[in-house]
Design an enzyme around this catalytic site. Structure first.
Site, PDB file in Angstrom:
ATOM      1  CE  LYS A  88       2.986   1.642  10.181  1.00 42.94           C
ATOM      2  NZ  LYS A  88       2.966   2.728  11.185  1.00 42.94           N
TER       3      LYS A  88
ATOM      4  CD  GLU B 210       8.084   2.382   2.224  1.00 38.45           C
ATOM      5  OE1 GLU B 210       8.374   2.381   3.373  1.00 38.45           O
ATOM      6  OE2 GLU B 210       8.114   1.484   1.270  1.00 38.45           O
ATOM      7  N   GLY B 211       4.551   4.160   5.709  1.00 38.20           N
ATOM      8  CA  GLY B 211       4.251   4.506   6.939  1.00 38.20           C
ATOM      9  C   GLY B 211       5.397   4.982   7.834  1.00 38.20           C
ATOM     10  CB  SER B 212       5.831   6.621  11.094  1.00 37.28           C
ATOM     11  OG  SER B 212       4.969   5.916  11.888  1.00 37.28           O
TER      12      SER B 212
ATOM     13  N   GLY C  57       8.075   1.900   8.594  1.00 37.33           N
ATOM     14  CA  GLY C  57       8.011   0.694   7.797  1.00 37.33           C
ATOM     15  C   GLY C  57       6.959   0.858   6.692  1.00 37.33           C
TER      16      GLY C  57
ATOM     17  CG  LEU D 150      -2.119  -1.083   1.276  1.00 39.37           C
ATOM     18  CD1 LEU D 150      -2.917  -0.877   2.831  1.00 39.37           C
ATOM     19  CD2 LEU D 150      -3.105  -0.810   0.055  1.00 39.37           C
TER      20      LEU D 150
ATOM     21  CG  ASP E 182       3.143  13.331  11.873  1.00 39.13           C
ATOM     22  OD1 ASP E 182       3.063  14.473  11.434  1.00 39.13           O
ATOM     23  OD2 ASP E 182       3.735  12.433  11.341  1.00 39.13           O
TER      24      ASP E 182
END
Length: 468
Positions: A55, A34-36, A38, A32, A145
């Site tokens: 994740k 990139e997140g914080s 990973g 899907l 955030d």
């Protein structure tokens, strides 16, 4: 089964499932994004048939931060906050299993449709977002955030807060946080100034997010983030570029969010009773927007797999993902979040309530010159970018981050002046003479300090010649 309800909705992963290898429990469908910390994947829970998000976090990442994220997610049970189901260790990765929101983030939807949102769409999204913030803030949790990229929509149009990789827990003994954290353009003034902050820092970010959804990017979004970091605390609160396009209720809502003094800023509970939110439509009004984004996403995926000769995107509008798939290049508006990510600096080791102070007196030569800690963050971003493009900065070369500081105090690019109201510009004009005198005085002192040793050496040489 403990994993599913009568409606086959997954509530949590059973103890037996958590002891098995994750690939025995899930089928990975696709990546899907990139997140914080990973990468995030779409996955199928084999037993219930439910689609989830996973994740995958490399274990060389700071596990304390990941544990904090999981702990916060475990404590949350709200329809306006992404649900957490369980986690696994697999080889070198930690797998965090979460609720899947099929429509993606608000930022993704804007990027795909190449459109900003209507006022009704914004009100509907902000209504759910505020309910999520109210839930967190009542439990003394700060998200820290908030931005369009961290507001996810499910296929029914309900908004949910996501990505608690940087969220903080307030306790009775720690009434304020002093960690500078967040994504620069969305950061509250008190966060940047490192003077301590609480839950209403999220409200400032929410106001910036409202402007982002209305105008396609946050205020100052087209200037270097280092300059924005210096401007946000010192300039008047931002507002709409073209206020005539928006209702007085929406303008007032944003102004209530963007009050610089956090003690006077509105709370989530207060804003839920604001007229703008009271007039919000049901989530079903987002169905057309979500359907359009889905069609564009599917069309792009099909074209990437089945390119048509002589048709498609120009080379400069395409980029290659890490999995090899070509996708449209994001435009500058939405690339802000991807390029900047989230920065975390000045994390105290022990006493979080203690505020760090810096002596920045430029005339005190006995102390090392103070450099703002966030310079390191952006310099690392620049070095990584230059290295990826085969060019590293030359020794002594000024970084863009340092240039951002320089342009606020010396000759440089003064485009930011166009953002200021006439009153502020006139005030700057009236202060110029005094400022110039002060700068000249500082330069004169620096000049004298460098000149004096040469004069002393000349005098000494003359004296020696006379003696000879």
């Amino acid at each position: 089964m403990t994993e599913t309800s009568s409606k086959s909705e997954l509530k949590k992963l059973s103890e037996e499932s958590l002891t098995r290898q994750p690939e025995e429990v899930f089928d990975i469908i696709c990546k899907l994004g990139e997140g914080s910390y990973g990468s995030v994947y779409k996955a199928l829970h084999k037993e219930s048939g439910q689609v989830l998000a996973i994740k995958q976090v490399p274990v060389d990442t700071d596990l304390q931060e990941i544990i904090k994220e999981i702990s916060i997610m475990q404590q949350c049970d709200s329809p306006y906050v992404v649900k957490y189901y369980g986690s696994y260790f697999k080889n070198t990765d930690l797998w965090i299993v979460m609720e899947y929101c099929g429509a993606g983030s608000v930022s993704d939807i804007m990027r795909l449709r190449k459109k900003t949102l209507s006022e009704d769409e914004i009100a509907t999204i902000l209504c759910d977002t505020l309910k999520g913030l109210e839930y967190l803030h009542r439990r003394r949790k700060i998200h820290r955030d908030i931005k369009a990229g961290n507001i996810l929509l499910n296929t029914e149009g309900h908004a949910k807060l996501a990505d608690f990789g940087v969220a903080g827990q307030l306790t009775d003994t720690m009434a304020k946080r002093n960690t500078v954290i967040g994504t620069p353009f969305w950061m509250a003034p008190e966060v940047i100034q490192e003077i301590g902050y609480d839950c209403v820092a999220d409200i400032w970010s929410l106001g910036i997010t409202a402007l982002e959804m209305a105008e396609g990017k946050p205020p100052y979004g087209d200037i270097h983030p280092m300059r924005a970091i210096f401007m946000i605390p010192t300039k008047p609160p931002p507002s709409f570029r073209e206020p005539d396009q928006w209702s007085p209720e929406f303008i007032d809502f944003v102004s209530q969010c963007l009050i610089k003094n956090p003690d006077e800023r509105a709370t989530a509970d207060f804003l839920l009773n604001h007229e703008f939110i009271g007039n919000a439509k049901q989530p079903s009004i987002l169905s057309t927007m979500i359907a359009e984004a889905r069609e564009i996403r599917e069309s792009q995926a099909f074209r990437a797999v089945h390119p048509v000769p002589g048709e498609g995107y120009e080379d400069h509008t395409m980029k290659q993902r890490t999995d090899g798939t070509l996708v449209p290049q994001r435009d500058a508006v939405v690339d802000l979040e991807a390029d900047l990510g989230t920065m975390v600096i000045n994390e105290p080791d022990t006493d979080l309530a203690t505020m760090k102070r810096h002596d920045t007196d430029p005339m005190d030569t006995n102390k090392p010159k103070y450099r703002p800690l966030y310079l390191e963050h952006f310099e690392k971003k620049e070095v990584d970018h230059l290295a990826a493009n085969g060019r590293l900065p030359n020794p002594g070369e000024e970084s863009a981050a340092e240039a951002g500081v320089r342009t606020l105090t010396a000759d440089g690019n003064f485009d930011f002046l166009s953002w200021l109201p006439v009153g502020e510009l006139e005030d700057r004009m009236s202060r110029l003479d005094a400022q110039m005198e002060a700068e000249i005085d500082v330069l004169r002192q620096r000049y004298q300090r460098k000149r004096q040793p040469i004069l002393d050496a000349i005098h000494l040489r003359h004296k020696r010649q006379q003696n000879f």
